[in-house]
Design a protein around this motif. Structure first.
Motif, PDB file in Angstrom:
ATOM      1  N   LEU A  94       1.018  -1.317   0.016  1.00 46.80           N
ATOM      2  CA  LEU A  94       0.219  -0.243  -0.032  1.00 46.80           C
ATOM      3  C   LEU A  94       1.186   1.619  -0.032  1.00 46.80           C
ATOM      4  CD1 LEU A  94      -3.055  -0.957   2.869  1.00 46.80           C
ATOM      5  CD2 LEU A  94      -3.087  -0.630   0.302  1.00 46.80           C
ATOM      6  N   LEU A  95       1.968   1.086   0.306  1.00 47.03           N
ATOM      7  CA  LEU A  95       2.968   2.238   0.862  1.00 47.03           C
ATOM      8  C   LEU A  95       3.196   3.416  -0.751  1.00 47.03           C
ATOM      9  CD1 LEU A  95       5.098   3.086   2.036  1.00 47.03           C
ATOM     10  CD2 LEU A  95       6.794   2.116   0.920  1.00 47.03           C
ATOM     11  N   LYS A  96       3.368   2.323  -1.519  1.00 46.02           N
ATOM     12  CA  LYS A  96       3.269   3.585  -2.951  1.00 46.02           C
ATOM     13  C   LYS A  96       2.099   3.617  -3.633  1.00 46.02           C
ATOM     14  CE  LYS A  96       6.363   4.869  -5.253  1.00 46.02           C
ATOM     15  NZ  LYS A  96       7.660   4.676  -5.855  1.00 46.02           N
ATOM     16  N   LEU A  97       0.848   2.417  -3.598  1.00 42.31           N
ATOM     17  CA  LEU A  97       0.363   2.828  -4.085  1.00 42.31           C
ATOM     18  C   LEU A  97      -1.164   3.853  -4.400  1.00 42.31           C
ATOM     19  CD1 LEU A  97      -0.471  -0.330  -5.731  1.00 42.31           C
ATOM     20  CD2 LEU A  97      -2.270  -0.554  -3.677  1.00 42.31           C
ATOM     21  N   GLY A  98      -1.140   4.893  -3.727  1.00 41.68           N
ATOM     22  CA  GLY A  98      -1.148   5.960  -3.428  1.00 41.68           C
ATOM     23  C   GLY A  98      -0.667   6.695  -4.954  1.00 41.68           C
ATOM     24  N   LYS A 124      -5.491   6.533   3.067  1.00 46.16           N
ATOM     25  CA  LYS A 124      -4.409   7.179   2.464  1.00 46.16           C
ATOM     26  C   LYS A 124      -4.477   6.897   1.200  1.00 46.16           C
ATOM     27  CE  LYS A 124      -0.707   7.777   6.609  1.00 46.16           C
ATOM     28  NZ  LYS A 124       0.441   7.804   6.877  1.00 46.16           N
ATOM     29  N   VAL A 125      -4.395   5.176   0.599  1.00 44.54           N
ATOM     30  CA  VAL A 125      -4.169   5.541  -0.680  1.00 44.54           C
ATOM     31  C   VAL A 125      -5.498   6.067  -1.363  1.00 44.54           C
ATOM     32  CG1 VAL A 125      -4.285   3.415  -2.360  1.00 44.54           C
ATOM     33  CG2 VAL A 125      -2.717   3.611  -0.280  1.00 44.54           C
ATOM     34  N   LEU A 126      -6.655   5.969  -1.123  1.00 46.73           N
ATOM     35  CA  LEU A 126      -8.050   6.297  -1.206  1.00 46.73           C
ATOM     36  C   LEU A 126      -7.453   7.866  -1.793  1.00 46.73           C
ATOM     37  CD1 LEU A 126     -11.151   3.697   0.283  1.00 46.73           C
ATOM     38  CD2 LEU A 126      -9.734   3.740  -1.943  1.00 46.73           C
ATOM     39  N   GLU A 127      -7.913   8.655  -0.847  1.00 41.80           N
ATOM     40  CA  GLU A 127      -7.574   9.695  -0.291  1.00 41.80           C
ATOM     41  C   GLU A 127      -6.497  10.191  -1.785  1.00 41.80           C
ATOM     42  OE1 GLU A 127      -6.583  13.301   2.223  1.00 41.80           O
ATOM     43  OE2 GLU A 127      -5.569  11.694   3.027  1.00 41.80           O
ATOM     44  N   SER A 128      -5.067   9.934  -2.103  1.00 39.71           N
ATOM     45  CA  SER A 128      -4.226  10.084  -2.820  1.00 39.71           C
ATOM     46  C   SER A 128      -5.184   9.628  -4.372  1.00 39.71           C
ATOM     47  CB  SER A 128      -3.411   9.057  -2.851  1.00 39.71           C
ATOM     48  OG  SER A 128      -2.181   9.595  -2.023  1.00 39.71           O
ATOM     49  N   TRP A 129      -5.465   8.252  -4.068  1.00 38.70           N
ATOM     50  CA  TRP A 129      -6.035   8.046  -5.943  1.00 38.70           C
ATOM     51  C   TRP A 129      -7.482   9.618  -6.216  1.00 38.70           C
ATOM     52  CZ3 TRP A 129      -7.815   2.874  -5.517  1.00 38.70           C
ATOM     53  CH2 TRP A 129      -6.809   1.387  -5.755  1.00 38.70           C
ATOM     54  N   GLY A 130      -7.979  10.220  -4.978  1.00 37.05           N
ATOM     55  CA  GLY A 130      -9.212  11.032  -5.154  1.00 37.05           C
ATOM     56  C   GLY A 130     -10.610  10.175  -5.581  1.00 37.05           C
ATOM     57  N   LYS A 131     -11.895  10.890  -5.300  1.00 41.08           N
ATOM     58  CA  LYS A 131     -12.898  10.055  -5.571  1.00 41.08           C
ATOM     59  C   LYS A 131     -12.831   9.490  -7.348  1.00 41.08           C
ATOM     60  CE  LYS A 131     -15.777  11.261  -1.716  1.00 41.08           C
ATOM     61  NZ  LYS A 131     -17.123  12.159  -1.315  1.00 41.08           N
ATOM     62  N   GLY A 149     -11.813   8.868  12.169  1.00 40.88           N
ATOM     63  CA  GLY A 149     -11.835  10.535  12.116  1.00 40.88           C
ATOM     64  C   GLY A 149     -11.793  10.618  10.494  1.00 40.88           C
ATOM     65  N   LYS A 150     -10.744   9.904   9.915  1.00 38.47           N
ATOM     66  CA  LYS A 150     -10.064  10.063   8.682  1.00 38.47           C
ATOM     67  C   LYS A 150     -11.338   9.617   7.740  1.00 38.47           C
ATOM     68  CE  LYS A 150      -5.403   9.924  10.054  1.00 38.47           C
ATOM     69  NZ  LYS A 150      -3.750   9.549   9.842  1.00 38.47           N
ATOM     70  N   LEU A 173     -15.168  10.347   3.060  1.00 38.15           N
ATOM     71  CA  LEU A 173     -16.368  10.392   2.563  1.00 38.15           C
ATOM     72  C   LEU A 173     -17.541  11.542   2.264  1.00 38.15           C
ATOM     73  CD1 LEU A 173     -17.955   7.613   5.272  1.00 38.15           C
ATOM     74  CD2 LEU A 173     -17.677   7.677   2.818  1.00 38.15           C
ATOM     75  N   GLU A 174     -17.085  12.525   3.733  1.00 44.71           N
ATOM     76  CA  GLU A 174     -17.277  14.454   3.496  1.00 44.71           C
ATOM     77  C   GLU A 174     -16.913  15.130   1.925  1.00 44.71           C
ATOM     78  OE1 GLU A 174     -17.298  16.135   6.730  1.00 44.71           O
ATOM     79  OE2 GLU A 174     -18.582  14.354   8.191  1.00 44.71           O
ATOM     80  N   LEU A 175     -15.634  14.743   1.527  1.00 46.75           N
ATOM     81  CA  LEU A 175     -15.083  15.978   0.757  1.00 46.75           C
ATOM     82  C   LEU A 175     -15.803  15.429  -1.157  1.00 46.75           C
ATOM     83  CD1 LEU A 175     -11.260  14.544   0.574  1.00 46.75           C
ATOM     84  CD2 LEU A 175     -12.503  16.455   1.439  1.00 46.75           C
TER      85      LEU A 175
END
Length: 534
Positions: free
Chosen positions: A463-467, A494-501, A526-527, A532-534
């Protein structure tokens, strides 16, 4: 008399089990762990009270052997210490006078908490003030605690009492306990009180321990006049599994590293030891460093001088790089260091020599020789030197991973060097070897540090660089959100955040929402909600 009383088992089913019953003695376990040369077979052998202390602490992070006592030394409430010391001293006196079972149970209950060092000195002082009788009960009681108790706190207190009693017949067994880092500090104190030649006994024991026990023993050998012990301190004694920084400075001084390096020629053992000491000295740590070491400039100059003709290990290459960084540190107060011999001319000369050594073409050959062994223990050295020499080791890392798919270091090195072209092949390999169904068993509060979570840590490396590669490896992210290991779930977010929706697969929002509803870690939850709210 005491032993028979103490070890009598509760035969009446209505009687409660005594706190020391039905568990093995720590001493017997440690004695069985010694080989024919009285060397520990397994270093830092887990103790039988590990799980009980682990549960009592309410913390998944376990102390390294002997570490808890070191921390307790610096965090104490004097009022609490005095109160507990008086209570314990009075119980010891009562046991010495009457050997009552209720008193023994009460004292044992206190000792089971394993904070003996917290109050030991004060307790001993109170015991001495009470003029406690050694016979007929106290010596037998102390021996039972040290050599028959199943809890480390009781064993430590028994060792302390035996040191106070000073019967040399107990010293052999004290040394058996002291060969485990958890008990070395208490063995040291007892040995000093019992032995006619504590220095020699401590030196022999110091060779058997490698963690906090080594630190405790070495610091008591620093004033030795014995040349053999001085040499050992400098060549081997400073090494420990906690941090070499704890012992590098005192061993360099006690062993006279300056004189050793002033010799025209030194052997490989001395050269390696000097390098490790210097590395610790220039690395800011918990103890004295290069700025406190008056011989620092001469020692480093002589070390580099020897390397001009002897440099042949990856560790030396890395240390030379670190020395170069140290000598050019713009944040250092070099004006103040001039008084200690760090002149600008000296630094310039040292940097010139370092550059000359690092520029040698033989380093590529040395790197190649180390890499010829896929099982080498110098994996991190290979990674650092190959980066410095701009040599691509991706194929070597891939071969190592294929040979051992459970090696988390290989997963880390592969992902650190990952490219989009190579990623599909690695993900296909990962599907075969990372058991996602076994990992995705539900969120929990596991930290994942022990062997049972090896593949969870391999997943972390993946997962380290999968984002950086949106949409690739979704099944690994999905499994990670359901892992019992907190770090897996955190890295999945972190990966999902890096990918973007915009790169989320269908169902990702629902996956994250479901995960947030059962997430037991407040920070990760919290993260998830923020994402989810982004």
């Amino acid at each position: 008399m005491f032993k028979n009383n103490q070890e009598q088992k509760s035969t009446d089913t209505d009687q409660p089990v005594l706190p020391w019953e039905q568990r093995p003695a720590i001493f017997e376990i440690l004695k069985a762990n010694l080989d024919e040369n009285d060397q520990p077979i397994v270093q830092e052998l887990p103790l039988p009270d590990e799980d009980r202390i682990h549960i009592a602490d309410g913390n998944q992070l376990q102390w390294a052997a002997g570490a808890r006592d070191g921390v307790l030394t610096f965090h104490a409430n004097p009022a609490e210490i005095t109160q507990k010391a008086v209570q314990i001293a009075e119980l010891v006196k009562a046991i010495a006078d009457n050997n009552g079972l209720d008193d023994r149970i009460a004292l044992y209950g206190i000792l089971m908490k394993d904070d003996v060092l917290h109050y030991l000195d004060t307790t001993i002082e109170h015991i001495l003030n009470l003029s406690v009788k050694v016979r007929p009960y106290l010596h037998a009681f102390a021996r039972w605690l040290a050599f028959h108790a199943p809890d480390r706190g009781a064993v430590k207190f028994g060792m302390a009492l035996l040191g106070l009693i000073r019967d040399k017949e107990d010293m052999e067994n004290i040394c058996i306990l002291g060969a485990h880092d958890e008990f070395t500090l208490f063995a040291v104190v007892a040995i000093v009180q019992m032995s006619d030649n504590p220095e020699g006994t401590l030196w022999r024991l110091g060779k058997k321990v490698h963690g906090w026990g080594r630190i405790h023993i070495v610091r008591r050998l620093l004033d030795t006049k014995d040349e053999d012990i001085k040499s050992w301190l400098m060549v081997e004694g400073f090494r420990n599994t906690v941090m070499n920084e704890y012992l590098a400075y005192p061993c360099a001084v006690a062993g006279n590293l300056r004189t050793a390096l002033l010799a025209k020629d030194i052997d490989e053992e001395m050269l390696d030891a000097a390098g490790e000491i210097i590395q610790a000295l220039i690395n800011p740590g918990p103890m004295e460093g290069i700025d406190e070491y008056d011989d620092g400039p001469v020692v480093i100059q002589r070390y580099i001088s020897h390397l001009l003709h002897k440099a042949n290990t990856l560790h030396q290459y890395i240390l030379l790089q670190q020395l170069s960084t140290f000598l050019q540190d713009p944040k250092a107060n070099w004006d103040a260091r001039i008084d200690y011999g760090w002149s600008e001319d000296l630094r310039s000369d040292l940097l010139f020599d370092i550059h000359q050594i690092l520029a040698s073409p033989h380093w590529k050959h040395i790197l190649s020789m180390v890499m010829s062994d896929l099982n080498t223990q110098q994996v991190w050295e290979v990674a650092k030197v190959s980066d410095a020499l701009d040599i691509n080791i991706e194929a070597w890392c891939w071969e190592r991973l294929q040979q051992n798919p459970t090696d988390e270091t290989s997963w880390y090195l592969m992902m650190k060097r990952m490219t989009l072209e190579r990623l599909p092949e690695l993900l296909s390999f990962a599907k075969l070897h990372i058991p996602l169904q076994e990992i995705a068993i539900g969120a929990a509060k596991e930290l994942g540090f022990n062997k049972a979570f090896t593949m969870h840590r391999c997943l972390d490396c993946l997962l380290l660089k999968l984002g950086e590669f949106p949409g690739y490896g979704y099944e690994f992210v999905e499994a990670a959100t359901r892992s019992p290991v907190i770090r897996n779930r955190n890295n999945a977010v972190k990966v999902l955040e890096s990918w973007g929706k915009s790169h989320w697969q269908e169902g990702t929002w629902q996956l994250l929402q479901t995960a947030s509803q059962v997430e037991p870690n407040e920070d990760v939850n919290g993260k998830m909600l923020d994402l989810l709210e982004l």
